[in-house]
Enzyme design. Structure first.
Site, PDB file in Angstrom:
ATOM      1  N   LYS A 280       0.875  -1.474   0.377  1.00  0.00           N
ATOM      2  CA  LYS A 280       0.106  -0.284   0.073  1.00  0.00           C
ATOM      3  C   LYS A 280       1.007   1.630   0.362  1.00  0.00           C
ATOM      4  O   LYS A 280       2.276   1.312   0.215  1.00  0.00           O
ATOM      5  CB  LYS A 280      -0.505  -0.165   1.286  1.00  0.00           C
ATOM      6  CG  LYS A 280      -2.129  -0.751   1.241  1.00  0.00           C
ATOM      7  CD  LYS A 280      -2.515  -1.170   2.522  1.00  0.00           C
ATOM      8  CE  LYS A 280      -3.833  -2.202   2.669  1.00  0.00           C
ATOM      9  NZ  LYS A 280      -4.868  -1.515   1.715  1.00  0.00           N
ATOM     10  N   ARG A 354     -10.149 -11.648   1.582  1.00  0.00           N
ATOM     11  CA  ARG A 354     -11.165 -12.894   1.575  1.00  0.00           C
ATOM     12  C   ARG A 354     -10.864 -13.651   2.053  1.00  0.00           C
ATOM     13  O   ARG A 354     -10.930 -14.746   1.724  1.00  0.00           O
ATOM     14  CB  ARG A 354     -11.955 -11.918   0.473  1.00  0.00           C
ATOM     15  CG  ARG A 354     -10.810 -11.895  -0.766  1.00  0.00           C
ATOM     16  CD  ARG A 354     -11.070 -10.910  -2.471  1.00  0.00           C
ATOM     17  NE  ARG A 354     -10.839 -10.091  -1.502  1.00  0.00           N
ATOM     18  CZ  ARG A 354     -11.077  -8.931  -2.955  1.00  0.00           C
ATOM     19  NH1 ARG A 354     -11.290  -9.249  -4.250  1.00  0.00           N
ATOM     20  NH2 ARG A 354     -11.454  -7.863  -2.792  1.00  0.00           N
TER      21      ARG A 354
HETATM   22  N1  BES Z   1      -7.816  -3.764   5.193  1.00  0.00           N
HETATM   23  C1  BES Z   1      -7.995  -3.512   3.178  1.00  0.00           C
HETATM   24  C2  BES Z   1      -8.927  -2.133   3.079  1.00  0.00           C
HETATM   25  C3  BES Z   1      -9.565  -1.030   4.713  1.00  0.00           C
HETATM   26  C4  BES Z   1      -9.434   0.220   3.236  1.00  0.00           C
HETATM   27  C5  BES Z   1     -10.111  -1.158   5.343  1.00  0.00           C
HETATM   28  C6  BES Z   1      -9.245   1.028   3.840  1.00  0.00           C
HETATM   29  C7  BES Z   1      -9.735  -0.257   5.865  1.00  0.00           C
HETATM   30  C8  BES Z   1      -9.878   1.017   5.168  1.00  0.00           C
HETATM   31  C9  BES Z   1      -8.150  -4.381   2.213  1.00  0.00           C
HETATM   32  O1  BES Z   1      -7.496  -5.518   2.826  1.00  0.00           O
HETATM   33  C10 BES Z   1      -7.555  -3.571   1.344  1.00  0.00           C
HETATM   34  O2  BES Z   1      -6.715  -3.898   1.090  1.00  0.00           O
HETATM   35  N2  BES Z   1      -8.714  -3.983  -0.237  1.00  0.00           N
HETATM   36  C11 BES Z   1      -8.388  -3.694  -0.948  1.00  0.00           C
HETATM   37  C12 BES Z   1      -8.472  -4.683  -2.353  1.00  0.00           C
HETATM   38  C13 BES Z   1      -8.593  -4.622  -3.616  1.00  0.00           C
HETATM   39  C14 BES Z   1      -7.010  -4.915  -3.666  1.00  0.00           C
HETATM   40  C15 BES Z   1      -9.001  -5.482  -4.266  1.00  0.00           C
HETATM   41  C16 BES Z   1      -9.090  -2.319  -1.202  1.00  0.00           C
HETATM   42  O3  BES Z   1      -9.738  -1.989  -1.384  1.00  0.00           O
HETATM   43  O4  BES Z   1      -8.189  -1.568  -1.958  1.00  0.00           O
HETATM   44 MN    MN Z   2      -5.558  -5.393   1.933  1.00  0.00          MN
END
Ligand code: BES
Ligand code: MN
Ligand code: ZN
Length: 498
Positions: A280, A354
């Site tokens: 990230k 997931r």
């Molecule tokens: N933990 C994150 C989702 C999240 C984002 C929680 C912002 C709280 C605040 C999750 O694991 C994630 O990174 N999801 C990705 C999915 C994508 C790679 C398909 C996302 O939401 O960007």
């Molecule tokens: Mn994630």
């Protein structure tokens, strides 16, 4: 903090501060015989004068503080707005209590007296109001103090003052329920507010075991070797980039023994989500310590269900791991074999939630649990879609969805049903494996839910995406800055509503 109910007169109660309520469209002061009128008379009409000058309106979440200048035993009076009389809900009562308590604490009050806000001329059920007031006080006054002492003194006592001594017993019972639910929410908040260097999977497992030692719960913690034996390849894939050992936490509650079925509460617990190799950006990364909020919520809900001696049988399942890009980390392009036998092509290591949920759901199905309710900070897309007040709810079962949304309504935890759109299923199709772990640019909360639904199959299942709601950037009503503890109270109501 202690909350009690006692019979008496709010104007003579010996406390540092008192709370009375006001509606936007209340009759002119002096006509009704509500507590705010009695207080206004003793203050020489100060509240009425502010009303006339439009300085007080009675709007939701409005708090007006007045000094009693010695005319009451209480040093301070908080006039708490409830909004329009016909629109007052328990939610408003809860929030008004939270705002009033915080305002009085800010001015150093250590003991607070309140009327049964919402029950008088507004006419809500007094028991429900007493429970809401207890929740409002415990939730609204929450602060995470472990690493920094609070700025002022704590509120030590909240006394709910009723006119009729015969009401004390029933209202006290309602207060006790509210306190249990709110304390469980604060327990989840404490877990989530802890930094990731403390709140590791092992620590979460230890906390579950500590709960089981004092409550009517049984804790089982599966280690990496157990996960290997069970074939939890999806969970293990996420865990392999971190030196921190993963844990699969199980907490069982028996209920009254007449077990017709066993509800599973499944919580995503990524104790830190760096994104892994699909790392990230650094902005906002510290917030990713919150990525175990689903796991914290289901563990906390179990503590409340046990304390309330709920009838239903229920089990919490918490797949807990970090998601880090270490030398052994899983890679985009890898194929993992999940516990269900389904193979998963990894398109992004940041879509890890997931994956751990898939194995937890298969575990629950193998143990014949039903319905399955999972809670997860799953997608940024859900936050984009619904903002920071509403959690997204997905379900393959109309009865479960209706019961869950009904449970949520009374708690004030906002939920919104989202579609499990069949036409998007193809977006999760992989060339080389049974499924892939991301969709395309659009509808990300939905494709994530569809992914999980493939593992739930025909078992009644509901998924709550709390990525938008697990964390708050401001104090507002019962919600305070930091972890919100959503959806602990909804989970409890859901299980209690069986
Ligand atoms: N933990 C994150 C989702 C999240 C984002 C929680 C912002 C709280 C605040 C999750 O694991 C994630 O990174 N999801 C990705 C999915 C994508 C790679 C398909 C996302 O939401 O960007
Ligand atoms: Mn994630
Ligand atoms: Zn995550």
């Amino acid at each position: 903090m202690k909350i009690d109910v006692s019979a008496g007169d709010i104007t003579t109660t010996q406390v540092d501060g008192i709370m009375v309520s006001l509606c936007e469209d209340s009759e002119p002061l002096g006509v009704s015989r509500s507590a705010v009128v009695a207080v206004d008379n003793l203050l020489g009409g100060a509240i009425g004068a502010l009303l006339d000058a439009k300085g007080v309106k009675g709007k939701p979440n409005e708090v007006t503080l007045l000094h009693s200048l010695g005319r009451l035993p209480a040093r301070l009076v908080a006039v708490c707005g409830l909004g329009r009389q016909s629109e007052v809900t328990l939610d408003r009562v809860r929030d008004a209590t939270a705002e009033g308590c915080r305002a009085l604490r800010r001015l150093g009050c250590q003991s607070i007296g309140t009327t049964v806000l919402g029950s008088g001329s507004v006419g809500l059920d007094a028991r429900a109001c007493a429970q809401a007031i207890a929740e409002g006080a415990v939730l609204g006054l929450y602060i995470f103090t472990k690493y920094k002492p609070p700025e002022g003194p704590d509120v030590e006592r909240v006394r709910i003052v009723v006119r009729d001594v015969s009401d004390v017993g029933t209202l006290s019972q309602a207060v006790d329920i509210g306190v249990v639910l709110a304390e469980a929410t604060n327990y989840a908040r404490d877990m989530v507010n802890e930094p990731a260097n403390y709140m590791t999977p092992s620590r979460m497992a230890q906390m579950a075991q500590d709960l089981a030692a004092t409550l009517d719960l049984r804790a089982t913690v599966l280690d990496k070797d157990d996960m290997v034996s069970l074939g939890m390849g999806a969970l293990l894939g996420v865990a392999q980039g971190s030196a921190e050992p993963p844990k699969f936490i199980r907490l069982d509650y028996q209920g009254d023994g007449a077990e017709a079925h066993r509800t599973a509460l499944i919580g995503k617990a990524i104790t830190f989500d760096s994104g892994g190799i699909s790392i990230k950006p650094s902005e906002g990364l510290a917030e990713m310590k919150d990525d175990m909020a689903g796991g914290a919520a289901v563990i906390a809900a179990m503590s409340a269900l046990a304390r309330l001696q709920t009838n239903a049988a229920v089990t919490a399942l918490v797949p807990a791991t970090e998601n880090l890009p270490g030398g052994r980390a899983f890679r985009p392009g890898d194929v993992l074999k999940s516990m269900s036998g389904k193979t998963i092509e990894i398109m992004s290591t940041d879509a890890e939630g997931r994956l751990v949920l898939a194995d937890a759901i298969t575990y629950a199905i193998n143990e014949a649990m039903s319905p399955l309710v999972d809670v997860a900070t799953l997608t940024g897309a859900c936050r984009v879609a619904l903002g920071t007040s509403y959690s997204g709810v997905f379900s393959n079962n109309e009865d479960v969805a209706a019961r869950f949304l009904r449970a949520a309504t009374g708690t004030g935890e906002r939920m919104w049903r989202m579609p499990l759109a069949d036409e998007y299923r193809e977006l999760n199709k992989s060339q080389i494996a049974d499924i892939k772990n991301t969709g395309n640019r659009y509808g990300g909360a939905i494709t994530a839910a569809l992914f999980i639904s493939e593992f739930a199959g025909s078992t009644p299942w509901l998924h709550a995406d709390i990525a938008g709601t697990a964390h708050s950037t401001k104090d507002s009503g019962v919600v305070v800055k930091g972890a919100t503890g959503v959806p602990v109270r909804t989970l409890c109501e859901f299980v209690r509503s069986e």
